[in-house]
Design a protein around this motif. Structure first.
Motif, PDB file in Angstrom:
ATOM      1  N   HIS A 152     -11.313 -10.139 -10.443  1.00 39.53           N
ATOM      2  CA  HIS A 152     -10.025 -10.001  -9.755  1.00 39.53           C
ATOM      3  C   HIS A 152     -10.089 -10.706  -8.408  1.00 39.53           C
ATOM      4  O   HIS A 152     -11.073 -10.586  -7.689  1.00 39.53           O
ATOM      5  CB  HIS A 152      -9.701  -8.529  -9.563  1.00 39.53           C
ATOM      6  N   ASP A 153      -9.027 -11.410  -8.074  1.00 40.10           N
ATOM      7  CA  ASP A 153      -9.118 -12.165  -6.826  1.00 40.10           C
ATOM      8  C   ASP A 153      -7.826 -12.249  -6.011  1.00 40.10           C
ATOM      9  O   ASP A 153      -7.781 -12.970  -5.022  1.00 40.10           O
ATOM     10  CB  ASP A 153      -9.671 -13.568  -7.078  1.00 40.10           C
ATOM     11  N   SER A 173      -9.260   4.141 -11.047  1.00 42.87           N
ATOM     12  CA  SER A 173      -8.932   3.536  -9.745  1.00 42.87           C
ATOM     13  C   SER A 173      -8.730   4.598  -8.673  1.00 42.87           C
ATOM     14  O   SER A 173      -7.815   4.499  -7.861  1.00 42.87           O
ATOM     15  CB  SER A 173      -7.683   2.656  -9.833  1.00 42.87           C
ATOM     16  N   ASN A 174      -9.556   5.600  -8.683  1.00 45.19           N
ATOM     17  CA  ASN A 174      -9.515   6.703  -7.714  1.00 45.19           C
ATOM     18  C   ASN A 174      -8.294   7.613  -7.870  1.00 45.19           C
ATOM     19  O   ASN A 174      -8.034   8.443  -6.993  1.00 45.19           O
ATOM     20  CB  ASN A 174      -9.547   6.190  -6.265  1.00 45.19           C
ATOM     21  N   LEU A 194     -20.084   7.688  -9.183  1.00 41.09           N
ATOM     22  CA  LEU A 194     -20.865   6.485  -8.892  1.00 41.09           C
ATOM     23  C   LEU A 194     -22.343   6.824  -8.850  1.00 41.09           C
ATOM     24  O   LEU A 194     -22.749   7.816  -8.281  1.00 41.09           O
ATOM     25  CB  LEU A 194     -20.442   5.881  -7.544  1.00 41.09           C
ATOM     26  N   LEU A 216     -12.297   7.954 -13.606  1.00 38.84           N
ATOM     27  CA  LEU A 216     -12.035   7.848 -12.172  1.00 38.84           C
ATOM     28  C   LEU A 216     -10.682   7.149 -11.945  1.00 38.84           C
ATOM     29  O   LEU A 216      -9.989   7.409 -10.957  1.00 38.84           O
ATOM     30  CB  LEU A 216     -13.199   7.075 -11.530  1.00 38.84           C
ATOM     31  N   SER A 270       0.823  -1.212   0.000  1.00 38.41           N
ATOM     32  CA  SER A 270       0.000   0.000   0.000  1.00 38.41           C
ATOM     33  C   SER A 270       0.860   1.266   0.000  1.00 38.41           C
ATOM     34  O   SER A 270       0.395   2.333  -0.376  1.00 38.41           O
ATOM     35  CB  SER A 270      -0.995  -0.011   1.166  1.00 38.41           C
ATOM     36  N   LYS A 324     -16.724   5.310   3.926  1.00 39.69           N
ATOM     37  CA  LYS A 324     -17.908   6.085   3.560  1.00 39.69           C
ATOM     38  C   LYS A 324     -18.802   5.295   2.601  1.00 39.69           C
ATOM     39  O   LYS A 324     -20.021   5.246   2.765  1.00 39.69           O
ATOM     40  CB  LYS A 324     -17.440   7.392   2.896  1.00 39.69           C
ATOM     41  N   PHE A 325     -18.164   4.661   1.629  1.00 40.25           N
ATOM     42  CA  PHE A 325     -18.927   3.870   0.661  1.00 40.25           C
ATOM     43  C   PHE A 325     -19.621   2.707   1.366  1.00 40.25           C
ATOM     44  O   PHE A 325     -20.797   2.424   1.140  1.00 40.25           O
ATOM     45  CB  PHE A 325     -17.998   3.355  -0.445  1.00 40.25           C
ATOM     46  N   HIS A 329     -15.473   5.306 -15.659  1.00 34.69           N
ATOM     47  CA  HIS A 329     -14.585   4.640 -14.701  1.00 34.69           C
ATOM     48  C   HIS A 329     -13.151   4.664 -15.196  1.00 34.69           C
ATOM     49  O   HIS A 329     -12.226   4.859 -14.425  1.00 34.69           O
ATOM     50  CB  HIS A 329     -15.049   3.213 -14.449  1.00 34.69           C
ATOM     51  N   GLN A 357     -15.328  10.577  -5.383  1.00 37.78           N
ATOM     52  CA  GLN A 357     -15.813   9.320  -5.953  1.00 37.78           C
ATOM     53  C   GLN A 357     -17.315   9.387  -6.248  1.00 37.78           C
ATOM     54  O   GLN A 357     -17.788   8.845  -7.249  1.00 37.78           O
ATOM     55  CB  GLN A 357     -15.518   8.210  -4.941  1.00 37.78           C
ATOM     56  N   GLN A 389      -2.047   6.012  -7.007  1.00 37.59           N
ATOM     57  CA  GLN A 389      -1.718   6.939  -5.920  1.00 37.59           C
ATOM     58  C   GLN A 389      -0.810   8.063  -6.384  1.00 37.59           C
ATOM     59  O   GLN A 389      -0.746   9.125  -5.780  1.00 37.59           O
ATOM     60  CB  GLN A 389      -1.021   6.213  -4.745  1.00 37.59           C
ATOM     61  N   MET A 411     -18.160  -1.607  -8.060  1.00 36.00           N
ATOM     62  CA  MET A 411     -18.535  -1.232  -6.690  1.00 36.00           C
ATOM     63  C   MET A 411     -20.053  -1.181  -6.514  1.00 36.00           C
ATOM     64  O   MET A 411     -20.579  -1.589  -5.480  1.00 36.00           O
ATOM     65  CB  MET A 411     -17.929   0.122  -6.317  1.00 36.00           C
ATOM     66  N   ILE A 422     -12.321  -3.052  -8.934  1.00 36.23           N
ATOM     67  CA  ILE A 422     -12.466  -1.915  -9.859  1.00 36.23           C
ATOM     68  C   ILE A 422     -13.700  -1.094  -9.483  1.00 36.23           C
ATOM     69  O   ILE A 422     -14.686  -1.636  -8.993  1.00 36.23           O
ATOM     70  CB  ILE A 422     -12.511  -2.391 -11.334  1.00 36.23           C
ATOM     71  N   THR A 423     -13.619   0.207  -9.745  1.00 38.74           N
ATOM     72  CA  THR A 423     -14.738   1.078  -9.361  1.00 38.74           C
ATOM     73  C   THR A 423     -16.001   0.693 -10.125  1.00 38.74           C
ATOM     74  O   THR A 423     -17.106   0.876  -9.637  1.00 38.74           O
ATOM     75  CB  THR A 423     -14.401   2.565  -9.623  1.00 38.74           C
ATOM     76  N   LEU A 424     -15.810   0.131 -11.308  1.00 44.31           N
ATOM     77  CA  LEU A 424     -16.922  -0.284 -12.154  1.00 44.31           C
ATOM     78  C   LEU A 424     -17.858  -1.265 -11.441  1.00 44.31           C
ATOM     79  O   LEU A 424     -19.063  -1.277 -11.674  1.00 44.31           O
ATOM     80  CB  LEU A 424     -16.326  -0.959 -13.397  1.00 44.31           C
ATOM     81  N   ALA A 464      -9.475  -2.441  -3.244  1.00 37.81           N
ATOM     82  CA  ALA A 464      -8.647  -1.230  -3.345  1.00 37.81           C
ATOM     83  C   ALA A 464      -9.427   0.087  -3.459  1.00 37.81           C
ATOM     84  O   ALA A 464      -9.074   1.062  -2.808  1.00 37.81           O
ATOM     85  CB  ALA A 464      -7.673  -1.363  -4.509  1.00 37.81           C
ATOM     86  N   PRO A 465     -10.502   0.174  -4.285  1.00 34.68           N
ATOM     87  CA  PRO A 465     -11.118   1.505  -4.458  1.00 34.68           C
ATOM     88  C   PRO A 465     -12.143   1.863  -3.382  1.00 34.68           C
ATOM     89  O   PRO A 465     -12.709   2.950  -3.430  1.00 34.68           O
ATOM     90  CB  PRO A 465     -11.810   1.387  -5.817  1.00 34.68           C
ATOM     91  N   LEU A 466     -12.375   0.975  -2.415  1.00 33.81           N
ATOM     92  CA  LEU A 466     -13.444   1.228  -1.443  1.00 33.81           C
ATOM     93  C   LEU A 466     -13.016   2.134  -0.296  1.00 33.81           C
ATOM     94  O   LEU A 466     -11.830   2.294  -0.020  1.00 33.81           O
ATOM     95  CB  LEU A 466     -13.946  -0.098  -0.850  1.00 33.81           C
ATOM     96  N   ASN A 510      -7.897 -15.008 -14.659  1.00 41.01           N
ATOM     97  CA  ASN A 510      -9.345 -15.047 -14.859  1.00 41.01           C
ATOM     98  C   ASN A 510      -9.804 -14.303 -16.112  1.00 41.01           C
ATOM     99  O   ASN A 510     -10.991 -14.206 -16.371  1.00 41.01           O
ATOM    100  CB  ASN A 510     -10.055 -14.468 -13.638  1.00 41.01           C
TER     101      ASN A 510
END
Lengths: 213, 222
Positions: A105-106, B69-70, B220, B67, A57, A188-189, B88, B216, B40, A157, A153-155, A183-185, B151
């Motif tokens: 993603h995993d 990845s923020n 969304l 966005l 991170s 607040k969400f 996104h 964000q 970041q 969420m 991914i934000t897509l 990662a994008p969470l 995947n």
């Protein structure tokens, strides 16, 4: 026992550096020297993954290093899992986990799953691209305490929101505690969608589950 | 609107597509794409460009990023209003609309999209694999890239009509062979870029006031 301390330190470093060939002999030595499987897990292996997660991170390492460390930790977990099960150490309860529908993603989800097992939970991993209905089926079948959802991914969420909504319609929302991560969470969400908790990493997920058991 | 002045701050990956709509009154800054994998680091670099533009006489700053990845959270322009496509990530731009992107994702979430820009910037899986090779050696690099993308099910080369050559196609196919994925070519569109650069800002765009930060929530829908 200085020797055990050294071995513990070596095992921790082996996981951090992802030296998978070193993991098995070190785990076996520690067991032989009398350290119990739970202690190996809680005092050595889980903290090792914490270090790796923190480094990631802070952008000090990249995704491959984290995957390599997880692969090494998995070797240790495979040795310890039967012992933990036999000792009843996996008795903290069941956790159903999965990456939400549309998300394939995993890497992160698998690390959380592994660390939760190490911390004493029985994990039912539904894998990737898990539709709300599949989560609901698993709730009926396994009666878990927790449902954990991941989105990288934000897509995807908003699929977490939809999944919780589907739980409500199916009347199973109150049967489980819901945790979300990825990662994008943000906290607040998690609050906005009505999850019970947000875990910023694997360690946080375990701590939150522990407090909600 | 002949006198309207825009500054476009965009990712290098979409340079060709954006320059198609070059006209008087629009100036451009292109930033490196490698920010994609380290979101970041995006904010300070983008913010620096915005701050640099503070003294310029502009009507709008167009921030041609999603966005990501923020990566763009917290960015703000103190003096100018800012226009941002409500997407996104850039794949929606290349495909021409958010709906089209959602449809493709619904159909096959394990899609790795490539465009001319992505290939030229060396950001295909094979490009990343090469970076990994230097860092970890070939064996670990191959394991890592395949594990990371295990995947995924298809490589989609998006053709927006900006001179895709046989070299690009072959590179995309080589990626598919390397990862044992299905290869597909997909028609893209310049429509989103056109709307953005001609000032046809509809609900697909976010317009924020001077001093307002990118959040964000703006992206969304609930």
């Amino acid at each position: 026992m200085p020797e055990i301390t050294t071995l513990k330190e070596e095992l921790q470093q082996a996981i951090i550096k992802g030296k998978r060939d070193a993991v098995e002999p070190l785990v076996r030595k520690l067991l032989f020297d009398g350290l119990n499987p739970e202690a190996i897990m809680n005092d050595v292996m889980i903290p090792a993954m914490d270090v790796v997660g923190d480094q990631y991170s802070r952008n000090e390492i990249f995704l491959p290093e984290m995957m390599i460390a997880a692969r090494a930790m998995n070797i240790g977990l495979d040795i310890l899992r039967p012992m933990l099960t036999a000792q009843g150490a996996l008795g903290k309860g069941k956790v159903v986990i999965g990456s939400v529908k549309g998300d394939i993603h995993d890497v992160g989800k698998n690390i959380v799953s592994m660390v939760l097992q190490g911390a004493g939970y029985e994990v039912i991993d539904l894998g990737i691209d898990v539709a709300p209905e599949k989560f609901i089926e698993a709730i009926h079948q396994h009666q878990p305490k927790f449902v954990l959802m991941s989105a990288l991914i934000t897509l995807t969420m908003s699929m977490m929101d939809e999944t919780i909504w589907t739980f409500k319609k199916a009347g199973v929302r109150e049967k489980v505690k819901i945790g979300v991560g990825g990662a994008p969470l943000t906290q607040k969400f998690a609050d906005q969608i009505g999850a019970d908790f947000y875990g910023k990493d694997a360690r946080a997920a375990v701590i939150k589950c522990n407090t909600l058991i | 609107m002949a006198n309207t002045k825009y500054l476009v701050i965009a990712c290098n990956i979409m340079k060709d597509e954006i320059l198609r709509f070059q006209t008087n009154g629009i100036s451009f800054v292109f930033l490196e794409q490698s920010l994609h994998r380290t979101p970041q680091k995006m904010k300070p670099i983008i913010q620096e460009e915005i701050d640099r533009a503070a003294e310029q006489e502009l009507d709008y700053i167009i921030l041609s990023y999603g966005l990501c990845s923020n990566g763009i959270l917290g960015v703000k322009a103190n003096r100018h209003p800012m226009v941002i496509p409500k997407v996104h990530d850039c794949i929606a731009l290349f495909l021409g609309s958010c709906n089209r992107y959602m449809e493709e994702q619904k159909k096959e979430p394990g899609t790795y999209y490539l465009t001319k820009g992505w290939i030229e910037e060396g950001k295909s899986p094979l490009g990343i694999y090469k970076e990994y090779c230097q860092r970890y050696g070939q064996e670990t690099a191959e394991w890592a890239i395949k594990e990371e993308l295990k995947n995924y099910t298809r490589i989609a080369l998006v053709d927006v009509g900006t001179d895709l050559s046989e070299t690009h196609r072959e590179h995309a196919r080589e990626n598919a062979r390397f990862l044992h994925l299905r290869y597909e070519e997909m028609a893209g569109s310049l429509a989103f870029f056109e709307k953005m650069l001609r000032g046809w800002w509809n609900e697909d765009f976010i317009i924020i006031k001077p001093g307002q930060e990118v959040t964000q929530e703006l992206f969304l829908n609930f």
